[in-house]
Design a protein around this motif. Sequence first.
Motif, short mmCIF file in Angstrom:
data_model
loop_
_atom_site.label_atom_id
_atom_site.label_comp_id
_atom_site.label_asym_id
_atom_site.label_seq_id
_atom_site.Cartn_x
_atom_site.Cartn_y
_atom_site.Cartn_z
N GLY A 36 0.84 -1.18 0.00
CA GLY A 36 0.00 0.00 0.00
C GLY A 36 0.88 1.23 0.00
O GLY A 36 2.11 1.14 -0.03
N ASP A 37 0.27 2.40 0.02
CA ASP A 37 1.04 3.64 0.04
C ASP A 37 1.83 3.80 1.34
O ASP A 37 3.00 4.13 1.32
CB ASP A 37 0.12 4.85 -0.15
N GLU A 38 1.17 3.55 2.46
CA GLU A 38 1.82 3.75 3.76
C GLU A 38 1.97 2.46 4.56
O GLU A 38 2.78 2.40 5.47
CB GLU A 38 1.02 4.76 4.58
N ILE A 39 1.17 1.45 4.21
CA ILE A 39 1.16 0.20 4.98
C ILE A 39 1.34 -0.99 4.04
O ILE A 39 0.73 -1.05 2.98
CB ILE A 39 -0.16 0.04 5.77
N THR A 40 2.18 -1.92 4.45
CA THR A 40 2.31 -3.19 3.74
C THR A 40 1.57 -4.23 4.56
O THR A 40 1.86 -4.43 5.74
CB THR A 40 3.78 -3.60 3.58
N GLU A 41 0.60 -4.87 3.93
CA GLU A 41 -0.19 -5.89 4.61
C GLU A 41 0.42 -7.26 4.35
O GLU A 41 0.68 -7.62 3.21
CB GLU A 41 -1.64 -5.87 4.14
N ILE A 42 0.64 -8.01 5.40
CA ILE A 42 1.13 -9.38 5.29
C ILE A 42 -0.04 -10.30 5.62
O ILE A 42 -0.63 -10.20 6.70
CB ILE A 42 2.29 -9.64 6.28
N VAL A 43 -0.39 -11.16 4.67
CA VAL A 43 -1.49 -12.10 4.87
C VAL A 43 -0.89 -13.49 5.04
O VAL A 43 -0.18 -13.98 4.16
CB VAL A 43 -2.48 -12.07 3.69
N LEU A 44 -1.16 -14.10 6.17
CA LEU A 44 -0.67 -15.43 6.49
C LEU A 44 -1.82 -16.40 6.30
O LEU A 44 -2.80 -16.35 7.02
CB LEU A 44 -0.15 -15.46 7.94
N TYR A 45 -1.68 -17.27 5.31
CA TYR A 45 -2.70 -18.28 5.03
C TYR A 45 -2.28 -19.58 5.70
O TYR A 45 -1.13 -20.00 5.58
CB TYR A 45 -2.86 -18.51 3.53
N ALA A 46 -3.22 -20.21 6.43
CA ALA A 46 -2.93 -21.45 7.15
C ALA A 46 -4.15 -22.36 7.09
O ALA A 46 -5.27 -21.91 6.82
CB ALA A 46 -2.58 -21.15 8.59
N ASN A 47 -3.91 -23.62 7.36
CA ASN A 47 -4.99 -24.59 7.46
C ASN A 47 -5.96 -24.13 8.55
O ASN A 47 -5.53 -23.56 9.56
CB ASN A 47 -4.40 -25.96 7.81
N GLN A 48 -7.24 -24.39 8.36
CA GLN A 48 -8.26 -23.96 9.32
C GLN A 48 -7.93 -24.44 10.73
O GLN A 48 -8.14 -23.71 11.70
CB GLN A 48 -9.63 -24.50 8.89
N ALA A 49 -7.38 -25.63 10.86
CA ALA A 49 -7.04 -26.18 12.17
C ALA A 49 -5.91 -25.40 12.85
O ALA A 49 -5.78 -25.45 14.08
CB ALA A 49 -6.63 -27.65 12.02
N ASP A 50 -5.10 -24.70 12.08
CA ASP A 50 -3.96 -23.98 12.64
C ASP A 50 -4.21 -22.50 12.90
O ASP A 50 -3.38 -21.85 13.55
CB ASP A 50 -2.75 -24.11 11.70
N VAL A 51 -5.30 -21.97 12.42
CA VAL A 51 -5.56 -20.53 12.57
C VAL A 51 -5.59 -20.14 14.05
O VAL A 51 -4.96 -19.16 14.45
CB VAL A 51 -6.86 -20.12 11.84
N GLY A 52 -6.28 -20.91 14.86
CA GLY A 52 -6.35 -20.61 16.29
C GLY A 52 -4.99 -20.70 16.98
O GLY A 52 -4.67 -19.90 17.85
N LYS A 53 -4.17 -21.67 16.57
CA LYS A 53 -2.83 -21.81 17.14
C LYS A 53 -1.97 -20.60 16.80
O LYS A 53 -1.19 -20.13 17.62
CB LYS A 53 -2.15 -23.06 16.60
N LEU A 54 -2.09 -20.11 15.57
CA LEU A 54 -1.27 -18.98 15.14
C LEU A 54 -1.68 -17.68 15.81
O LEU A 54 -0.85 -16.82 16.06
CB LEU A 54 -1.30 -18.85 13.62
N ILE A 55 -2.95 -17.56 16.11
CA ILE A 55 -3.42 -16.37 16.82
C ILE A 55 -3.08 -16.49 18.31
O ILE A 55 -2.61 -15.54 18.91
CB ILE A 55 -4.93 -16.15 16.61
N GLY A 56 -3.27 -17.68 18.85
CA GLY A 56 -2.91 -17.94 20.24
C GLY A 56 -3.96 -17.46 21.22
O GLY A 56 -4.86 -16.70 20.88
N LYS A 57 -3.81 -17.92 22.45
CA LYS A 57 -4.73 -17.53 23.50
C LYS A 57 -4.58 -16.03 23.75
O LYS A 57 -3.48 -15.53 23.97
CB LYS A 57 -4.42 -18.30 24.79
N GLU A 58 -5.69 -15.34 23.67
CA GLU A 58 -5.74 -13.89 23.84
C GLU A 58 -4.84 -13.15 22.85
O GLU A 58 -4.39 -12.03 23.12
CB GLU A 58 -5.40 -13.51 25.28
#
Length: 78
Positions: free
Chosen positions: A27-49
Motif C-alpha cells: 500500500g502507500d503507507e502500509i504493507t499488509e502481510i497475509v498469512l494463510y494457514a490450514n483452518q485447524a492452525d488458525v487458532g494456534k497462530l493467533i494464540g490464547k488472547e
Amino acid sequence: MICDFVAEFAKLIATYPEDIKVQTKQGDEITEIVLYANQADVGKLIGKEGKMIGAIKTVISGCKAKDGVSYKINVEPV
C-alpha cells in the motif's frame, strides 16, 4: 525477508506446515502481510488472547523502525 520470517515462524507452530503461505499487499503507507494457514492452525497462530500473533507483530514492528514501513498482519484460513 519479513515474509520469510513470518512463514518459518508459522511453520514451527502449525500442525500442517505445508499449508502455510504468506502474501504481501503493498500500500502507500502500509504493507499488509497475509498469512494463510490450514483452518485447524488458525487458532494456534493467533494464540490464547492473541499472544502468538502479538509476538509476531512485535518482531515486525522492529522492522518498521529499521525501514520506515508500517506492517499489518492478518491470519486467514486456506
